[in-house]
Design an enzyme around this catalytic site. Structure first.
Site, mmCIF file in Angstrom:
data_model
loop_
_atom_site.group_PDB
_atom_site.id
_atom_site.type_symbol
_atom_site.label_atom_id
_atom_site.label_comp_id
_atom_site.label_asym_id
_atom_site.label_seq_id
_atom_site.Cartn_x
_atom_site.Cartn_y
_atom_site.Cartn_z
ATOM 1 N N GLY A 103 -5.164 -4.192 -1.948
ATOM 2 C CA GLY A 103 -4.236 -4.326 -3.070
ATOM 3 C C GLY A 103 -4.580 -3.363 -4.190
ATOM 4 O O GLY A 103 -3.707 -2.777 -4.823
ATOM 5 N N GLY A 104 -5.886 -3.185 -4.423
ATOM 6 C CA GLY A 104 -6.316 -2.226 -5.431
ATOM 7 C C GLY A 104 -5.937 -0.810 -5.040
ATOM 8 O O GLY A 104 -5.450 -0.029 -5.851
ATOM 9 N N TRP A 151 -3.487 0.072 -3.225
ATOM 10 C CA TRP A 151 -2.034 0.207 -3.380
ATOM 11 C C TRP A 151 -1.681 0.675 -4.784
ATOM 12 O O TRP A 151 -0.713 1.399 -4.992
ATOM 13 C CB TRP A 151 -1.378 -1.138 -3.085
ATOM 14 C CG TRP A 151 0.109 -1.188 -3.310
ATOM 15 C CD1 TRP A 151 1.083 -0.845 -2.432
ATOM 16 C CD2 TRP A 151 0.777 -1.626 -4.495
ATOM 17 N NE1 TRP A 151 2.326 -1.039 -2.987
ATOM 18 C CE2 TRP A 151 2.167 -1.515 -4.256
ATOM 19 C CE3 TRP A 151 0.353 -2.102 -5.732
ATOM 20 C CZ2 TRP A 151 3.121 -1.870 -5.204
ATOM 21 C CZ3 TRP A 151 1.308 -2.445 -6.685
ATOM 22 C CH2 TRP A 151 2.678 -2.321 -6.409
ATOM 23 N N HIS A 152 -2.497 0.257 -5.759
ATOM 24 C CA HIS A 152 -2.201 0.614 -7.145
ATOM 25 C C HIS A 152 -2.437 2.086 -7.432
ATOM 26 O O HIS A 152 -1.871 2.619 -8.384
ATOM 27 C CB HIS A 152 -3.044 -0.224 -8.110
ATOM 28 C CG HIS A 152 -2.499 -1.593 -8.346
ATOM 29 N ND1 HIS A 152 -2.654 -2.621 -7.428
ATOM 30 C CD2 HIS A 152 -1.773 -2.115 -9.355
ATOM 31 C CE1 HIS A 152 -2.067 -3.706 -7.894
ATOM 32 N NE2 HIS A 152 -1.509 -3.441 -9.057
ATOM 33 N N GLY A 153 -3.280 2.734 -6.677
ATOM 34 C CA GLY A 153 -3.520 4.149 -6.934
ATOM 35 C C GLY A 153 -4.461 4.760 -5.934
ATOM 36 O O GLY A 153 -5.353 4.084 -5.407
#
Lengths: 431, 485
Positions: free
Chosen positions: B317-318, B320-322
């Site tokens: 998920g992290g 996915w953020h960048g």
């Protein structure tokens, strides 16, 4: 108030008075209240319209010092600040684009024999000494107000913002090249950063047709003019900030200054890539060897790609406005047709250069300005230029000597400069 | 086109007006056309990309549904296609850099530089996630969408196109019959959502963003106290930016009679980190749970495996953020916090005394403060430009790193910064934001929409919001934080 505001206020007044009887007004109000209850947005808009009207009429923000508003520190910001901080109004101001700015600046560094930071230092001692030598007038202050990319509309804004009351110069020298009137890389007057900064000091109401000739681009300006919260957003924020600072003074006084307000060397290093300018970055050195930047030739072709008749007419109108304003302020004007390179002449479309010269001559005659055709003297050669448009120190030396000689040959200009009722004191930082 | 731009203020009412003027059977097509106009306003070529992906996934959906023996293979192919597209646009440079670091360390040849520009298409993470949800649900037994127009509208629906909420097609598609008319209640709610969303973004988030950007650009110059303020400010900035966007998205969707899920439920009032992720970016949390955590095994394979699954899910998920290491570290941190909370719950469950303490209001207040600050510390890493800077910031916050020369770590000198109004009153602003959360929670309408104290309050409140929007709206439109995810 602008004409739009007047129209709006008149409209609301007419609507209100057209509801003749109290019963009619009550019925309308009841209906409106019903709508506002069922659709809160309508009620909100009604409140805003009423409040906006009141603010337009009362204009409580007009007393704020616009100079205290935050701004990007561009060339015009620094020049205006330096101008306003002079102990007295300068006697001669040189106005124009970088075509005027560069040679004045480079020659100043060569003349003084030391670095000159144009962001911070706009004085031209060389011009002052040339005028003393040729015109016999001493104790003059000459100010370099050349701005990169400036066009006649920016010149008008400088005049209206700064050349007034006790800050009026005696003589304004406006240096022009054809690019200033036909630049294909230029948008419209109001899109210029110089215009944007200086418009905070100038009432621009009524100027929209000239500032934004394309009617589809005007709504933004109408919104700023017509909606008080939007047009006065910056001053309102400033008032709020001032109030907040007063409230928080007891706490803030016990804290050190913010490190974020210090400009670091790292910030300065990348200053050239930002719109905001820093001191210590744009520095002319006294012994820069000659160079010619042929890489900029493509830029010349782009600037002169078409005759750009629309922009020409628009900027010509601005130039006329400026000359008229200077005349009304009793400021003497010298219009200079600046030297151009053969490269620039080749890039111009047929007739552009002749139109430019004719325009300057005509306007000079119409507004009682002096006119100097520096290009026609034939005194400037290829080695005076560092690219297709800009002269270096040697070009600046010739130019300002020529301007001083010309001024010396015109009695009205000499007596104007000799007028001791408003002599500017020389600054203490000597050569 | 951004929600807080003049172009959108013109586009939306025109689209709504035309939408309700045409017959119901044409509305889905009209909305699809408008959505593509909206998307291609930025870069027209990427409209072709989303159309191509839509067509491919439409085909995959039927292939998975109809296949008897090769469902799994079709699903694998479909997922691989989507993830490869996402991976190329989002992670190509990062992958190359990471692989080169590995190859260098073991003495292998480096991968050549990627010499062409890769521009991340807007919203690609969001519509790829919606495609994946669609395909997996079909694999699990749901039926594919027959109408291509309706299916194409699902990922491209312009209010949710760029930054969510991540929709579920089972909720979205049935609403496309458009058999009802726009009523006043929906209109009122949409206006409240849109203006409140704009207020959160333009006035609150952007105002805080000015201060946060300057602080994080010069971490070496500031004190620990400055960074506590800046980090709390960023915590609220990202919340108001994203929830503001979501409010505008939901309000805009409602103007077409379409309800999209809420994405935030006052997350900073959460009493635990687990509760936080049920209130923050709700649709992403649900997506990660349904399509990553549960397929990994969820909580069905023992405590240790559950914790590993949590960490893997949140780390991805992290990512996915960048496409940068510090986002991965942030994801790992979030996963570890969830594991920590899970462990704590087990400990509490075994102690009656602890259970009593945990149920008290005092503990709840403490838990809310702790959860907020735990989240804020993670965001310090998230916001920093890289891991070393993130560690520097955290070091200053805990007095492990000195402040700049002439400054003590407890001195919030940033309050004396010239410029924005937010600097001198930042502590008050942060407290006010907390109060706003509590007021919203206690009002009749939850979920961040403005409270309704008395009749006549709403028009006045809306008027104040609009006035503040006009005063604080900048000349240049700043983007949303989640703009290019």
């Amino acid at each position: 108030m602008s004409y739009l505001r007047m129209v709006f206020i008149r409209f609301v007044t007419i609507v209100f008075h057209s509801l003749k009887s109290g019963t009619e007004r009550r019925m309308i109000l009841e209906k409106l209240t019903g709508w506002f209850k069922s659709i809160p947005l309508l009620g909100a808009l009604a409140i805003l319209v009423v409040v906006n009207l009141g603010l337009l009429v009362l204009d409580p923000i007009k007393k704020i010092d616009v100079d205290s508003l935050p701004t990007i520190r561009t060339w015009s910001y620094w020049a205006a600040q330096d101008y306003r901080n002079l102990p007295k109004a300068p006697d001669v101001v040189f106005v124009g684009s970088s075509v005027m700015m560069h040679p004045t600046w480079w020659q100043e560094a060569a003349y003084r024999g030391k670095d000159v930071d144009l962001v911070a230092d706009h004085v031209s001692h060389y011009s002052e000494d040339m005028l003393r030598k040729h015109a016999g007038v001493s104790n003059l202050r000459c100010f370099n107000f050349g701005l990169p990319g400036a066009v006649p509309s920016d010149g008008y804004m400088i005049t209206k913002a700064l050349f007034k009351e006790d800050r009026k110069p005696k003589v304004v020298v406006i240096g022009m090249v054809p690019r200033d009137l036909v630049d294909n890389d230029f948008g419209h007057a109001a899109s210029s950063r110089h215009y944007h900064y200086l418009s905070r000091f100038v009432d621009t109401s009524g100027l929209e047709p000239l500032a934004v000739p394309n009617v589809w681009e005007r709504p933004q300006y109408w919104v700023n003019d017509f909606i008080y919260f939007k047009g006065k957003g910056q001053p309102i924020q400033q008032v709020m900030r001032h109030g907040v600072e007063q409230l928080c003074k007891p706490v803030l006084a016990n804290l050190p200054g913010s490190p974020l307000d210090h400009v670091t060397d790292e910030d300065r290093k990348f200053a050239m890539h930002r719109a905001e300018l820093e001191k210590g970055v744009w520095v002319a050195h006294p012994t820069t060897p000659y160079f010619y930047a042929a890489i900029a030739d493509a830029d010349c072709m782009k600037r002169y790609a078409t005759p750009n008749n629309e922009l020409f007419e628009n900027q010509k109108a601005w130039l006329e406005l400026n000359l008229k304003a200077l005349k009304e302020e009793n400021i003497k004007v010298l219009l200079v047709n600046m030297p151009v390179t053969s490269m620039a002449l080749r890039c111009m479309r047929d007739g552009v250069y002749d139109r430019h010269v004719d325009t300057l001559k005509t306007l000079a005659s119409k507004y009682d300005c002096n006119y100097l055709d520096a290009q026609a003297t034939g005194k400037f050669g290829p080695r005076d230029f560092t690219d297709w448009a800009h002269m270096d120190a040697s070009g600046g030396e010739t130019l300002h000597a020529m301007i001083a000689e010309f001024i010396a040959s015109k009695e009205p200009l000499v007596s104007r400069l000799s007028d001791t009722s408003s002599v500017a004191a020389k600054k203490s930082n000597q050569l | 086109m951004l929600f807080n731009s003049v172009a959108y203020l013109i586009f939306l009412p025109i689209t709504v007006a035309l939408f309700w003027m045409i017959p119901a059977k044409w509305r889905a097509s009209a909305l699809l056309l408008a959505s593509y106009v909206f998307y291609m306003f930025w870069k027209p070529i990427y409209g072709v990309l989303i159309l191509a992906l839509t067509a491919i996934n439409y085909g995959f959906g039927f292939a998975i549904h109809r296949s008897e023996k090769n469902k799994g293979k079709w699903l694998f192919g479909a997922l691989a296609t989507n993830l490869l597209v996402l991976g190329y646009f989002k992670y190509a440079f990062m992958t190359r850099d990471v692989l080169n670091d590995v190859f260098k360390s073991i003495g292998l040849h480096q991968i050549p530089t990627i010499s062409w520009e890769i521009i991340l298409p807007l919203g690609i993470s969001f519509f790829v996630f919606e495609f994946i949800h669609y395909l997996v649900d079909i694999y699990r037994g749901e039926k594919p969408v027959k109408s291509f127009i309706e299916f194409a509208l699902f990922p491209s629906f312009f209010p949710t196109q760029i930054a969510g909420p991540i929709k579920r097609y089972q909720d979205f598609i049935p609403q496309l019959k458009f058999e009802h008319k726009l009523n006043i209640a929906d209109f009122n709610q949409s206006m409240e959502l849109i203006f409140f969303g704009l207020f959160k973004k333009v006035v609150l988030a952007d105002m805080l963003g000015i201060m946060v950007t300057r602080c994080y650009a010069h971490p070496e110059m500031l004190s620990g106290a400055d960074f506590w303020l800046a980090t709390w400010a960023f915590t609220f900035q990202v919340y108001f930016d994203f929830s503001g966007y979501t409010d505008i998205a939901r309000g805009s969707a409602l103007l077409f009679g379409i309800k999209v899920p809420a994405n935030f439920n006052l997350p900073y009032l959460s009493g635990s980190y687990s509760e936080f992720w049920k209130r923050w970016h709700i649709t992403l949390s649900k997506w990660l749970k349904d399509y990553l955590y549960i397929p990994l095994g969820g909580s069905r394979q023992g405590e240790v495996r559950t914790c590993i699954n949590l960490i893997i899910t949140m780390t991805l998920g992290g990512l996915w953020h960048g496409a940068a290491p510090h986002f991965v570290v942030w994801g790992l941190y979030v996963g570890l916090l969830l594991v920590l909370h899970r462990t704590w719950r087990h400990v509490v469950a075994k102690s009656a005394q602890l259970e009593k303490i945990v149920e008290t209001k005092v503990f709840h207040v403490f838990a809310v403060a702790l959860t907020f600050n735990a989240h804020a510390l993670g965001l310090a890493i998230f916001r920093a430009n890289n891991i070393p800077e993130g560690l520097l910031v955290l070091g200053k916050m805990f007095n492990l790193q000195p402040a700049a020369e002439g400054l003590a770590n407890w001195q919030p000198a940033v309050m004396n910064t010239n410029g924005s109004i937010v600097y001198p009153i930042l502590p008050l602003v942060l407290i006010a934001m907390w109060v706003m959360q509590i007021v919203c929670a206690n009002s009749k309408e939850k979920g961040g929409i403005m409270p309704n104290f008395f009749v006549g309050f709403k028009p006045a409140y809306l008027a104040v919001l609009i006035a503040m929007l006009l005063i604080f709206s900048p000349d240049v439109t700043p983007s949303f934080i989640y703009f290019q995810f």
